[in-house]
Every structure is written in structure tokens, then in C-alpha cells.
Design an enzyme around this catalytic site. Structure first.
Site, PDB file in Angstrom:
ATOM      1  N   HIS A  27      -2.660  -4.279  32.121  1.00 47.30           N
ATOM      2  CA  HIS A  27      -1.917  -4.179  30.849  1.00 47.30           C
ATOM      3  C   HIS A  27      -0.672  -5.339  30.936  1.00 47.30           C
ATOM      4  CE1 HIS A  27      -4.769  -1.673  28.555  1.00 47.30           C
ATOM      5  NE2 HIS A  27      -4.252  -0.675  29.460  1.00 47.30           N
ATOM      6  N   ARG A  70     -14.817   2.539  36.722  1.00 46.11           N
ATOM      7  CA  ARG A  70     -14.201   1.383  36.077  1.00 46.11           C
ATOM      8  C   ARG A  70     -13.444   0.604  37.085  1.00 46.11           C
ATOM      9  NH1 ARG A  70     -12.406   0.951  30.470  1.00 46.11           N
ATOM     10  NH2 ARG A  70     -11.973  -1.353  30.113  1.00 46.11           N
ATOM     11  N   GLN A 113      -5.044  -5.132  14.789  1.00 46.17           N
ATOM     12  CA  GLN A 113      -4.106  -4.672  13.749  1.00 46.17           C
ATOM     13  C   GLN A 113      -4.119  -3.187  13.609  1.00 46.17           C
ATOM     14  OE1 GLN A 113      -4.784  -8.656  10.985  1.00 46.17           O
ATOM     15  NE2 GLN A 113      -3.032  -7.093  10.130  1.00 46.17           N
ATOM     16  N   GLU A 134      -7.298  -2.099  34.788  1.00 46.59           N
ATOM     17  CA  GLU A 134      -6.227  -2.380  33.671  1.00 46.59           C
ATOM     18  C   GLU A 134      -4.934  -1.897  34.181  1.00 46.59           C
ATOM     19  OE1 GLU A 134      -9.287  -3.284  31.180  1.00 46.59           O
ATOM     20  OE2 GLU A 134      -9.279  -2.169  32.635  1.00 46.59           O
ATOM     21  N   TYR A 144      -4.142   0.926  35.987  1.00 46.19           N
ATOM     22  CA  TYR A 144      -3.636   2.300  35.926  1.00 46.19           C
ATOM     23  C   TYR A 144      -3.343   2.627  37.574  1.00 46.19           C
ATOM     24  CZ  TYR A 144      -3.985   2.561  30.880  1.00 46.19           C
ATOM     25  OH  TYR A 144      -3.791   2.266  29.540  1.00 46.19           O
TER      26      TYR A 144
END
Length: 674
Positions: free
Chosen positions: A253, A215, A340, A165, A167
Site C-alpha cells: 500500500h 494471498r 471514486q 499488500e 500487511y
């Protein structure tokens, strides 16, 4: 024989066995930062009781500089270990297993102390990172290994080392963020040195009989991302370094490609993980947009992975696995991937929850138990507010009658589900229907309730929703003007050129509806082309060199708003950019700061700003009114006139952008107190 033989099969890890092939993936909920460890423990224990094989916590920082934001939770001292032991003990008492994710944010850390491979600022953070020297790198490795040892001492069954992601560890892997020329940069052998060394040190710190998940970013979706050859090489080296399992990460991201939003097709990236199967001998987990037991079973049966990771589905329903095992799949509350109440909350510094399940992360606060006194309750309106109230109330033992003038339940959800990219709303309405069928609620559809009809009930709940706001534009009654409800309900059609008045959530939805023929959410190959995603074996990072290739829009659409601000500014924090980008790909024109002067056969006459400058006509075959909503309170007002005080909820209470999140939360909380 089980309906889901692959999904519910145990997985032998040698020193321990997982009871099925379902992982609850990591989610940062913000619970750990509350320091209410009973609340944290109950969140995880509720999901352990629901039958999931293994859970992974939200990311815990290995040190202060690695926290996703200042004050982010971690295991820094003995007090932290004791607090986390409250969680692990509760999970183990519930029959579950839990691993702690160690997340070093690197340049994504939202603070001035952030560090990375090179001093290159992230586009999603205002803080440039400090480039680590040799001693600094050693400190990060040591701190991650120490965090793993502390997790073991706190009673966790394993750790997940976050290497995807975008990181910290991911930042060392690619030249996009690693410009070093020492032994930690340059060649791929050097760039992958850090994650390999981290896994080695973690394994050494925890010994053999402890789960270590890595991961791994399978497809970066950024310029200069990893090649597939590099991904496979890293996976093999991570296995050698001591990992028990490889989990899947999809996209950084900062990538400009959606990966988990509702418009992303189900199991959209399992084909990537399947490419790794057979390259390593340890189990491989696949993830992203797997939200039903049927999809999970299909993924495993297709050989895409040894295990599936689902995160947000366990916010929607903590009993996901137990219901699947009991043959009650239709009663699993569905994750609709709306973001949301989960990710939008996370990135706004709020506690995460779930639109479908307001109890998520509020298990100790929003308690729903048997009613002290059984009441007769009338609920008028079978939209999300009324449905959540009726189901919660009947679950507590009340006698509930649900009334709606429409021929089917769902209210505004039935319009949302018509929008391309929102197909998950079909499943939400189906779930409500299944839950009603399994309840004792008396359902009266095609019924217009009057104030007199509601006499005699102990409690009356008005959930009658909203009506379109009248924009009061001269000429709006002309034959070339339609309302959004008629359009989405199939009662009206639009011509080849369309102007939409109103650019809130409904205006964006209507624009998507009008420019799209076949929804790419229903066709993975088409969706990948639309967003420019390709096989990382063919192109580095999985980005197609030709870029996004969307289908040609079926209409020419212009989207207007009175406010002079950027269109879509008030859309979801983590999904608004997707809606704007999708419409831009379809050549939708977006114009703000306009006045609606009049409508005639030519089209819509507009001007700009307070001075009403630049008067012009926007020629259009069809003009669609999406100018907001007002509460439908006529029945509530009639009751009040008769001396009855009803409970008014949902859109009937506040008409705000068809807010199902607020409506469901409000209905559930009301019913919990009746």
C-alpha cells in the site's frame, strides 16, 4: 459452445468444485462495521446469484491489535459467529461459495496498539508499531488460527490468509520492515517462518476439507522487497504447509506505483503470476485490472493462472458471470477503475459503493422495483445523470423519452474518454449505448428541447449538465486562448508551450492530454518503463534501478490555480497522488496562489497573493481555460416560468468538477422513486 471456455470451466479442488474460474476478490466495504447483517448478507448473496464461483469477504481482523482501524470487524466471539452465519446461509441459499479473509494489518493498523516484526513506522500511518516478542508472535499465530476455526463454524467455505499488500505477514518477509536477529528475522528462511507457520496452524485448525487461500505478494514494488527466488520459495513452502490455492497480491500500500487505478493497463501484472505457473501444483489466481470476460478469458488462455480474481467489477455489476455465460457481455456494467466510490470511500471511513452502480452495498436501501403507476417521462440530457435516470425508470416500466442536443450520448464522458489514462470511459459510453439499444427508451439526439416540447409529460427531468465558467480575464477572447471543451473535442489545438488556468480535475486531465502523445495505458511495456517497474527476477521488489523512465512530454505545460493550497489537493483520495506524480514525471510546472491579470500576445500576466506581488508574464503559445463550471439551467428556468416543476439533477443541479459519481447516484435514486 461458450464464448469463454476457460473462464467458465469448473475447477476441481478435490473435496469441492468451483463452478467457474472467477473469484470475487476481497474488498473492504465497511458493511460489516454497520452491524446490519441482513445488509451484509444481501450484498454477498446478490453476487452469488450472479454466478461467481467463490467470493472473499473484506478483511476480518483476527484480534483487536490486527484490525485495520479501531473497531474493525472480526470473529471474536459466539455473537460474531452467529452474525456471520446469517451471511453464509444467505450465500449458500443463493448457490454460492464464500471465504472469509483474515487480515492482520500489522504496522498498517491505524491505532496505537499496532504490532509488527520491528518497530518501524509505516509512511501511511502515524502510529509506530510495537515490536513483537516471542510470546507476542505466538499470540498472533494462535489468533489467526482461531479466526479460521470460527470462520468454519460460521459456515464459510474457506478462508483467505492475507499475506500481501504490505500487511502483517508481508512485513516479516522483507528486510525493509524486518530488522530482527532472532529466529523470525535475518535469513529468508527465518523471515518466511511466520507465514508458513500461520498456514500450517490454520490448516490444522480447519481440517482437510476446507479451502485455505494464501494471498502472496508476487511483486512488492518497494525498496528492499522480495526477490523472485524468494517469492517462488515461499509459494512452494506455503503449498507444503497446506494451502489449497495461492492468490496474487501486487505491491504494498505504501508503494509509489499505481496498481489498480484506471491509468494502469488492463491485466498489467498477469505476467508476474504466469512466472509462478508450474512452480507449484495447487491452483494460482491472478488479479489486478481484469474487468471484462474477454480479458479474463485471454488471461487464462495465455496460461497466466488457473483462475482470475476480480473485485471492483462485482461492485459495478453483480451479474458479471451470469451475463457472460448468457452471451450478454456487452451488457455488463463496466468497472472503470476510478476508485471514486469504492476505495476513496473506504479510506475516508465511508461505506463503499460504485460510481457506475449506486446500488452496490446499498442493496437493501436502494430498492428498484416495478412502478405502481406507469408514467410518461422526458429526460433532457444524455450524460451520466440523464442516462442513469432513463435506464432505471424504463426498467421500472415507465415510458421514457431521452433528448439531447448532441449527436451522441455520453455528455461529459465523451471528453473524459479523450484523456490518456481514462480509456475505460470509452467502455462506459459503449455500455450505456448497449443498454439503450436493449431498452424501450425513445432516444432523440441532435434535438434541442424547448419548454413547449415538454408539455404533456407526467414527469420532466432536466440533466443538461454544465457550462464552462467565465473567468473574466482581460484578453481571454484572444486567438491564443482556447476552452477545455474545444480542446478535448478536437475543435482546437495547442502550441508547444501551454499555460492552463485552473487546476481542478479538469485542469489535471487537460495537462495529461497535452503532455502525452501515445497513452502508456494502451502500451504495457511503455507503462512499466514510465513507472520504473521491472521483473522481480532481475531486481529485488520489481523496482527498476534507474527509476521511472517516462516518454518525453510533447509540450511544455504550466498548471495554475488561484488557491494557495497544494495543487491537486481535492483530487481523489486514492488517485490524486497518481495524477500529481504522473504530471511531475512529465515536467509539468504547478503554481498556486496566482492572480490572472490579463492575457496578450506574450502570454498570461500573473501576480502572487492578495498583495498582487511579483508581477510577471508566463509566455505561452496557448492558454487553456479550465476555470470551473456553472450549471446549465436555462431549460429548467423556462419550465418553472411556465408553471412546470421539473426534477433537476447532475451538473444542472450542482456544477462540481463534472462529478459523474454524484450524477449517476442522483439519477438512479430519483428514478427509483418516480
Amino acid at each position: 459452445m461458450t464464448t469463454y471456455p476457460h473462464l467458465l470451466a469448473p475447477l476441481d479442488l478435490g473435496f469441492t468444485t468451483l463452478k467457474n474460474r472467477v473469484l470475487m476478490g476481497s474488498m473492504h466495504t465497511g458493511l460489516e462495521e454497520t452491524k446490519d447483517w441482513n445488509r451484509v448478507a444481501e450484498f454477498y448473496a446478490e453476487r452469488a446469484r450472479g454466478g461467481v464461483a467463490l467470493m472473499v469477504t473484506g478483511g476480518m481482523a483476527p484480534n483487536r491489535e490486527g484490525g485495520v482501524f479501531p473497531g474493525a470487524a472480526g470473529l471474536f466471539n459466539d455473537d460474531d459467529i452467529a452474525n456471520h452465519k446469517v451471511v453464509t446461509d444467505r450465500v449458500h441459499d443463493a448457490g454460492g461459495k464464500i471465504a472469509m479473509q483474515i487480515l492482520h494489518a500489522g504496522r498498517y493498523a491505524y491505532g496505537p496498539e499496532c504490532v509488527s516484526a520491528s518497530a518501524i513506522k509505516s509512511p501511511i500511518s502515524p502510529f509506530p508499531p510495537k515490536e513483537l516478542d516471542e510470546d507476542g508472535i505466538e499470540k498472533q499465530i494462535a489468533d489467526i488460527a482461531t479466526a479460521a476455526a470460527r470462520a468454519q463454524e460460521a459456515g464459510y467455505d474457506g478462508v483467505e490468509v492475507m499475506g500481501s499488500e504490505g500487511y502483517f505477514l508481508n512485513q516479516f518477509l522483507v528486510t525493509h520492515t524486518n530488522k530482527r536477529e532472532d529466529r523470525w528475522g535475518g535469513s529468508y528462511e527465518n523471515r518466511m517462518r511466520l507465514p508458513i507457520e500461520v498456514v500450517k496452524r490454520v490448516r490444522k485448525a480447519v481440517g482437510d476439507d476446507f479451502i485455505v487461500i494464501y494471498r502472496l505478494s508476487m511483486i512488492d514494488l518497494i525498496p528492499g522487497g522480495s526477490t523472485w527466488e524468494e517469492v517462488v520459495l515461499l509459494a512452494k513452502e506455503i503449498e507444503k504447509a497446506g494451502a489449497t490455492i495461492i492468490n496474487t497480491g501486487i505491491g504494498w500500500h505504501e508503494a509509489r506505483i499505481p496498481t489498480i487505478a484506471t491509468s494502469v493497463p488492463r491485466r498489467a501484472f498477469t505476467w508476474v503470476t504466469k512466472k509462478l505457473m508450474g512452480e507449484v501444483s495447487i491452483p494460482v489466481i491472478t488479479s489486478n485490472r481484469i474487468n471484462t470476460p474477454e480479458v479474463g478469458e485471454e488471461v487464462l488462455a495465455d496460461g497466466c493462472a488457473d483462475m482470475v480474481s476480480m473485485a471492483r467489477p462485482f461492485l459495478a455489476d453483480p451479474n458479471f458471470v451470469a451475463k457472460a455465460a448468457a452471451g450478454k457481455g456487452a451488457q455488463i456494467a463496466p468497472c472503470i477503475a476510478c476508485n471514486q466510490a469504492c476505495l476513496d470511500h473506504t479510506f475516508s471511513g465511508k461505506i463503499s459503493s460504485c460510481l457506475v452502480n449506486p446500488q452496490a452495498c446499498y442493496e437493501t436501501e436502494l430498492t428498484i422495483g416495478p412502478a405502481a403507476e406507469v408514467k410518461t417521462i422526458a429526460v433532457v440530457g444524455a450524460g451520466p445523470a440523464g442516462l442513469s435516470t432513463a435506464l432505471t425508470a424504463t426498467g421500472r416500466g415507465h415510458k421514457v423519452t431521452l433528448i439531447d442536443r448532441a449527436a451522441e450520448i455520453g455528455g461529459q464522458l465523451n471528453m473524459a474518454k479523450q484523456v490518456p489514462g481514462k480509456e475505460e470511459f470509452w467502455g462506459l459510453v459503449d455500455w450505456y449505448r448497449a443498454m439503450l439499444d436493449d431498452s424501450d427508451i425513445e432516444v432523440k439526439l441532435n434535438t434541442e428541447a424547448s419548454a413547449d416540447d415538454l408539455a404533456g409529460f407526467d414527469e420532466v427531468i432536466i440533466a443538461t449538465g454544465v457550462m464552462p465558467r467565465d473567468p473574466q480575464i482581460d484578453g481571454q477572447d484572444g486567438p491564443n486562448v482556447v476552452g477545455y471543451r474545444d480542446l478535448l473535442q478536437g475543435k482546437a489545438t495547442a502550441g508547444d508551450t501551454v499555460v492552463i488556468i485552473g487546476a481542478g480535475g479538469i485542469g489535471f486531465d487537460v495537462a495529461e492530454y497535452l503532455v502525452t502523445d501515445d497513452s502508456p495505458t494502451e502500451n504495457l511495456e511503455e507503462w512499466l518503463e514510465e513507472w520504473g517497474v521491472t521483473d522481480p527476477e532481475d531486481h529485488r521488489g520489481g523496482l527498476a534501478p534507474e527509476g521511472p523512465q517516462p516518454e518525453k512530454p510533447v509540450r511544455q505545460v504550466t498548471l495554475l490555480q488561484r488557491k494557495s493550497e497544494k495543487l491537486g489537493k481535492r483530487l481523489g483520495k486514492t488517485t490524486g497522488w497518481i495524477h500529481r506524480a504522473a504530471l511531475k514525471l512529465k515536467n509539468v510546472q504547478m503554481v498556486g496562489g496566482v492572480n490572472y491579470e490579463r492575457i496578450d500576445a506574450e502570454g498570461l500576466h500573473v501576480s502572487d497573493g492578495e498583495a498582487r506581488e511579483n508581477p510577471r508574464v508566463l509566455k505561452a503559445d496557448t492558454i487553456v481555460l479550465c476555470a470551473g463550471q456553472v450549471s446549465e439551467r436555462s431549460l429548467a428556468d423556462a419550465l418553472i416560468e411556465k408553471g412546470v416543476t421539473p426534477h433537476v439533477i447532475g451538473g444542472a443541479d450542482v456544477a462540481a468538477e463534472l462529478d459523474a459519481k454524484r450524477a449517476i447516484d442522483q439519477g438512479t435514486r430519483l428514478a427509483a422513486t418516480l
